[in-house]
Design an enzyme around this catalytic site. Structure first.
Site, PDB file in Angstrom:
ATOM      1  CB  SER A  33      -0.886   0.049   1.242  1.00 26.85           C
ATOM      2  OG  SER A  33      -1.760  -1.030   1.256  1.00 26.85           O
ATOM      3  CG  HIS A  64      -2.887  -1.926  -3.541  1.00 30.76           C
ATOM      4  ND1 HIS A  64      -1.881  -2.836  -3.356  1.00 30.76           N
ATOM      5  CD2 HIS A  64      -3.201  -1.470  -2.306  1.00 30.76           C
ATOM      6  CE1 HIS A  64      -1.614  -2.930  -2.067  1.00 30.76           C
ATOM      7  NE2 HIS A  64      -2.408  -2.118  -1.410  1.00 30.76           N
TER       8      HIS A  64
END
Ligand code: HPA
Length: 278
Positions: A33, A64
């Site tokens: 992330s 993402h």
């Protein structure tokens, strides 16, 4: 949702990836992330959107990107996942770890796996870098082991050893590179939970008591699959927030992504230097 994959299905995906690139990557890179920008350093990249691949899990999480980036970095041929899927998104463990199986079939020998994690160790502050020395596979211990199901003997044995999940030689190389670049790092134990809810203060005090230094919702499934197949692993957590052990602050996904801005330059330096020293 598919609970298990056969070798033929894994090879179907592998062939699909091969159709997008002439490279034969030896190093896999999973970007957690807020860390996807690391892949922007890859030279002469081929891109493979996840949605072009059969069975491939696409991440639904903000932060993402959802593509493979394959190319050259510091003299090594790498395949990077810009975005990963998580168990909490509803994928099976086999789906979450399919990309690692495909990397193995492509010839990947070393996997660098990164994540954003909450710092449980009271010394950690957001922006710190922790190398994984070991993990607590909480998510797998309680039944969701990615190796559950028919064993694929082509990769490894039914009961694989996990005593050295994180390769000590690779860890030494990475630590040397960090030191040379004046980047402070810690070694520590990462615990993986399923998420998506963040931990309660009591959860966190429990995790601290059992020896966890950092907590997250990924990484361990991929590492178990990599080790089953004999792939050597370097694990790096970017500490994105301080675990809220006493319940006085709150944790948000936004702060996790924000810490990525500080962490990407550090991790880029470490990973580039690591690749150059391999
Ligand atoms: N908990 C779990 N996962 C996380 C955290 C956290 O505090 N921060 C980033 N990923």
């Amino acid at each position: 949702m598919k609970e298990f994959f056969t070798l033929a299905e894994i090879d179907e995906v592998t062939q699909a990836v091969r159709s997008f690139t002439k490279y034969q990557p030896k190093i896999g890179l999973i970007l957690g992330s807020g860390l996807g920008d690391l892949a922007n350093s890859i030279n002469q990249p081929d891109f493979v959107p996840y949605k072009e691949l059969p069975y491939w899990p696409t991440s639904t999480v903000h932060g993402h990107a959802g593509q493979l980036v394959i190319g050259e970095l510091e003299g090594q041929f790498v395949i990077a996942m810009q975005g990963r899927a998580h168990y909490y998104e509803g994928y099976s463990m086999a789906e979450v770890t399919l990309p690692v199986r495909v990397m193995q079939r492509l010839g990947v020998e070393v996997l660098i796996v990164t994540n954003a994690a909450g710092g449980i160790n009271p010394e950690f502050v957001p922006g710190d870098v922790m190398f994984l020395s070991d993990h607590i596979a909480m998510i797998a211990m309680t039944g969701n082991n990615p190796l559950r199901g028919p064993n694929l003997d082509e990769f490894g044995p039914r009961f694989p050893d996990m005593s050295q999940s994180y390769d000590r030689k690779l860890l030494e190389i990475a630590k040397t590179v960090a030191k040379e670049n004046n980047i402070k790092t810690f070694d520590g134990v990462y615990v993986s939970l399923s998420g998506p809810s963040f931990e309660s203060p009591a959860d966190l005090r429990f995790l601290l008591a059992v020896g966890a230094d950092a907590v997250g919702m990924s990484t361990v499934p991929e590492v178990i699959i990599a080790r089953h197949g004999g792939v050597r692993v370097l694990g790096i957590s970017g500490i994105s927030n301080k675990a809220n052990l006493d319940g006085t602050t709150i944790t948000t996904h936004e702060e996790v992504l924000e810490a990525g801005q500080v962490l990407v330059p550090k991790l880029t330096t470490i990973i580039r230097g690591f690749l150059a020293s391999l």
